[in-house]
Design an enzyme around this catalytic site. Structure first.
Site, PDB file in Angstrom:
ATOM      1  N   GLY A  78      36.540  71.430  17.917  1.00 32.64           N
ATOM      2  CA  GLY A  78      35.349  71.511  18.756  1.00 32.64           C
ATOM      3  C   GLY A  78      35.497  72.335  20.012  1.00 32.64           C
ATOM      4  CD  GLN A 137      24.091  60.924  35.343  1.00 26.18           C
ATOM      5  OE1 GLN A 137      25.163  60.578  35.819  1.00 26.18           O
ATOM      6  NE2 GLN A 137      23.952  61.247  34.058  1.00 26.18           N
ATOM      7  CE  LYS A 232       8.402  56.004  36.794  1.00 26.67           C
ATOM      8  NZ  LYS A 232       8.867  57.285  36.223  1.00 26.67           N
ATOM      9  N   GLY A 265       8.107  57.653  27.460  1.00 25.35           N
ATOM     10  CA  GLY A 265       7.632  56.315  27.794  1.00 25.35           C
ATOM     11  C   GLY A 265       6.740  56.320  29.027  1.00 25.35           C
TER      12      GLY A 265
END
Length: 352
Positions: A78, A137, A232, A265
């Protein structure tokens, strides 16, 4: 004429006369002269990895250059291997590579390509990352958690990137993680041209959360629309719940403005809440169509009339068959930004 005198002449003649100069001083073959001229005048090259070669090809076409030859392969375990098939010594190189799925593979390809060009003595290396992975992040959200967006910034700089270009970052402060120039582009001009004729007067631009209010306000200002905000709550990653809607949406066209759609979502819950409060039609506009996990199924079953995306990230298999998706190209926008960077012109004036 002595060798020393010939050297003095060669430094005073304009580069445009390189063929005349060398023909007079040295008996070079015409093919050698052509090669020399190409080396002298070549100044920009576009490269790409495996993330989004179609976008890179459109950008190169806009700039009237070819995509640089680059052989990319992996060892049996890989490991990424890159071999550039162009002479890039002193050339300004632009690598177009989104860090989309598979994120780690595409990020590693980008890092290896940067290192390859650096060791090939490229004049400058600009990482054009339409979709900046790990951007979510950008801060510590809990004890003992990473700030991976900063880690990616450190890796890009350590590899040798001299400039970074990206589009619609999830968090604008990521620009501050870099100690090299960072150009933050926006897909807004592309979206506005498409949305303006579709929306009825009195439409509403909706921010799906508090963090996106500034983005939604910018769209509302240019579209002449009202602004609404969805309150939210997110308990865990990729799971959110709509609590309340701030703003009048009854009987109006609503367009949800976001930087990305991942599992969809948030998007589908927001659309459902808007319809329940009387919105007549609900659209969505998001720059990066990540569309992972159950995103496609959720959008197909949702109350969204249309989801407008850009080609910073290739659509997953099956999405192109859906009538709910519209993909706009940002190739011209990225190409113009690259041209302006290369010519030391203003990039911010693209969005005035």
């Amino acid at each position: 004429m002595s060798t020393r005198e010939r050297g003095k002449v060669s430094r005073t003649i304009a580069p445009t006369h390189v063929d005349t100069l060398y023909s007079a001083c040295y008996p070079l073959h015409p093919s050698w002269i052509a090669t020399l001229e190409a080396a002298v005048f070549k100044s920009i090259c576009i490269f790409t990895g495996e993330a989004n070669p179609a976008l890179a090809a459109q950008i190169a076409n806009y700039l009237d250059v070819h995509v640089g030859r680059c052989k990319m392969s992996t060892f049996s375990d890989g490991e990424v291997f890159v071999e550039v098939g162009e002479n890039v010594r002193g050339v300004d190189c632009y690598i177009v590579q989104s860090t989309c799925k598979p994120v780690n593979d595409h990020l590693m390809q980008l890092l290896v390509m940067i290192d390859t060009l650096k060791r090939a003595s490229a004049g400058s290396i600009t990482a054009v990352i339409p979709y900046y992975g790990y951007a979510r992040q950008d801060r510590k959200v809990a004890p003992r958690t990473p700030i991976t967006a900063k880690l990616v910034a450190d890796l890009l700089q350590a590899a040798g990137a001299s400039r970074v270009v990206s589009m619609d970052l999830h968090a604008g402060q990521i620009q501050g993680f870099f100690n090299v120039p960072f150009d933050h582009l926006f897909a807004m001009p592309v979206f506005l041209n498409y949305l303006q004729p579709k929306l009825k007067p009195g439409s509403v631009c909706v921010s799906p959360d508090a963090g996106g209010v500034e983005r939604a306000r910018a769209y509302a200002k240019r579209l002449g629309s009202e602004l609404a905000i969805i309150d939210k709550r997110r308990q865990t990653a990729n799971i959110s719940e709509v609590m309340n809607i701030v703003g009048a949406v009854e009987g109006r066209d609503c367009v949800i403005i976001d930087d990305m759609v991942d599992t969809a979502g948030t998007l589908t819950n927001a659309a459902k809440a808007l319809v329940e409060r009387g919105a007549s039609r609900v659209f969505a506009a998001a720059t990066h169509g990540v569309l992972s996990g159950p995103a496609l199924a959720r959008i197909e079953e949702s109350m969204l009339e249309e989801v407008v995306l850009t080609d910073t990230v290739p659509l997953p298999p099956g999405a192109e068959k859906s009538s709910k998706f519209k993909v706009l190209s940002v190739a011209r926008l990225l190409g113009e930004a690259i041209k302006r960077i290369h010519n030391s012109d203003s990039v911010s004036s693209l969005f005035v």
